[in-house]
Motif scaffolding. Structure first.
Motif, PDB file in Angstrom:
ATOM      1  N   ALA A 124     -19.485   7.473 -34.931  1.00 10.53           N
ATOM      2  CA  ALA A 124     -19.303   8.780 -35.570  1.00 10.53           C
ATOM      3  C   ALA A 124     -20.614   9.557 -35.624  1.00 10.53           C
ATOM      4  O   ALA A 124     -20.658  10.754 -35.305  1.00 10.53           O
ATOM      5  N   ARG A 125     -21.686   8.879 -35.994  1.00 10.21           N
ATOM      6  CA  ARG A 125     -22.989   9.539 -36.057  1.00 10.21           C
ATOM      7  C   ARG A 125     -23.480   9.954 -34.677  1.00 10.21           C
ATOM      8  O   ARG A 125     -24.111  10.999 -34.520  1.00 10.21           O
ATOM      9  N   SER A 126     -23.199   9.135 -33.665  1.00 12.49           N
ATOM     10  CA  SER A 126     -23.598   9.474 -32.295  1.00 12.49           C
ATOM     11  C   SER A 126     -22.837  10.691 -31.795  1.00 12.49           C
ATOM     12  O   SER A 126     -23.423  11.585 -31.175  1.00 12.49           O
ATOM     13  N   LEU A 127     -21.540  10.726 -32.053  1.00  9.14           N
ATOM     14  CA  LEU A 127     -20.737  11.858 -31.602  1.00  9.14           C
ATOM     15  C   LEU A 127     -21.156  13.147 -32.311  1.00  9.14           C
ATOM     16  O   LEU A 127     -21.109  14.219 -31.709  1.00  9.14           O
ATOM     17  N   GLU A 128     -21.586  13.066 -33.563  1.00  3.44           N
ATOM     18  CA  GLU A 128     -22.095  14.241 -34.276  1.00  3.44           C
ATOM     19  C   GLU A 128     -23.326  14.817 -33.582  1.00  3.44           C
ATOM     20  O   GLU A 128     -23.530  16.021 -33.573  1.00  3.44           O
ATOM     21  N   LYS A 129     -24.157  13.935 -33.023  1.00  2.00           N
ATOM     22  CA  LYS A 129     -25.373  14.370 -32.329  1.00  2.00           C
ATOM     23  C   LYS A 129     -25.119  14.712 -30.865  1.00  2.00           C
ATOM     24  O   LYS A 129     -26.046  15.032 -30.130  1.00  2.00           O
ATOM     25  N   GLY A 130     -23.875  14.589 -30.410  1.00  2.00           N
ATOM     26  CA  GLY A 130     -23.541  14.926 -29.033  1.00  2.00           C
ATOM     27  C   GLY A 130     -23.747  13.795 -28.043  1.00  2.00           C
ATOM     28  O   GLY A 130     -23.768  14.020 -26.839  1.00  2.00           O
ATOM     29  N   THR A 141     -22.221  10.765 -26.207  1.00  2.00           N
ATOM     30  CA  THR A 141     -20.919  10.165 -25.923  1.00  2.00           C
ATOM     31  C   THR A 141     -21.034   8.918 -25.059  1.00  2.00           C
ATOM     32  O   THR A 141     -20.183   8.043 -25.125  1.00  2.00           O
ATOM     33  N   VAL A 187     -30.062   7.567 -33.624  1.00  2.00           N
ATOM     34  CA  VAL A 187     -29.048   7.320 -34.652  1.00  2.00           C
ATOM     35  C   VAL A 187     -29.129   5.853 -35.052  1.00  2.00           C
ATOM     36  O   VAL A 187     -29.405   5.001 -34.206  1.00  2.00           O
TER      37      VAL A 187
END
Length: 120
Positions: free
Chosen positions: A83-89, A91, A52
């Protein structure tokens, strides 16, 4: 022998990179700060792959900012990378400040990413 600011930053960066490594479970959040912009990448060092990225040169951020080189811009990049990291799972990350001191724009980006949900 007095070191220049660039030499000091390079030494800190090498020292940090000797200790900080990203893995698939916990990738590395790498920060690069220039005079006019700030960049953030989430990197898996085992596969040498950027998962990301976010920066102030992206049109969606650039249009809404007065400058890419202030704390407000860093906060926006921190929120966007989280936000982009959380979209890709993703954490959990390992924070790599890139030889910069943990102060000012670097600290603002890190705090915004934490508030947006990243754990480091």
């Amino acid at each position: 022998m007095k070191l220049t600011r660039r030499e000091s930053k390079t030494r800190r960066h090498r020292r940090i990179r000797g200790k900080v490594q990203g893995s698939p479970e916990r990738p590395r959040l790498a920060i690069f700060r220039s005079n006019e912009h700030i960049y953030a990448q989430v990197i898996d060092d085992t596969q040498h792959h950027t998962l990301v990225s976010a920066s102030t040169v992206e049109p969606e951020l650039k249009s809404g900012l007065a400058s890419g080189a202030n704390r407000d811009a860093s906060v926006q990049v921190g929120k966007l990378i989280a936000a982009r990291s959380l979209e890709k799972g993703i954490t959990k990350v390992v924070f790599d400040r890139g030889g910069n001191l943990y102060h000012g724009r670097i600290q603002a980006l890190a705090d915004a990413a934490r508030e947006a949900g990243l754990d480091f």
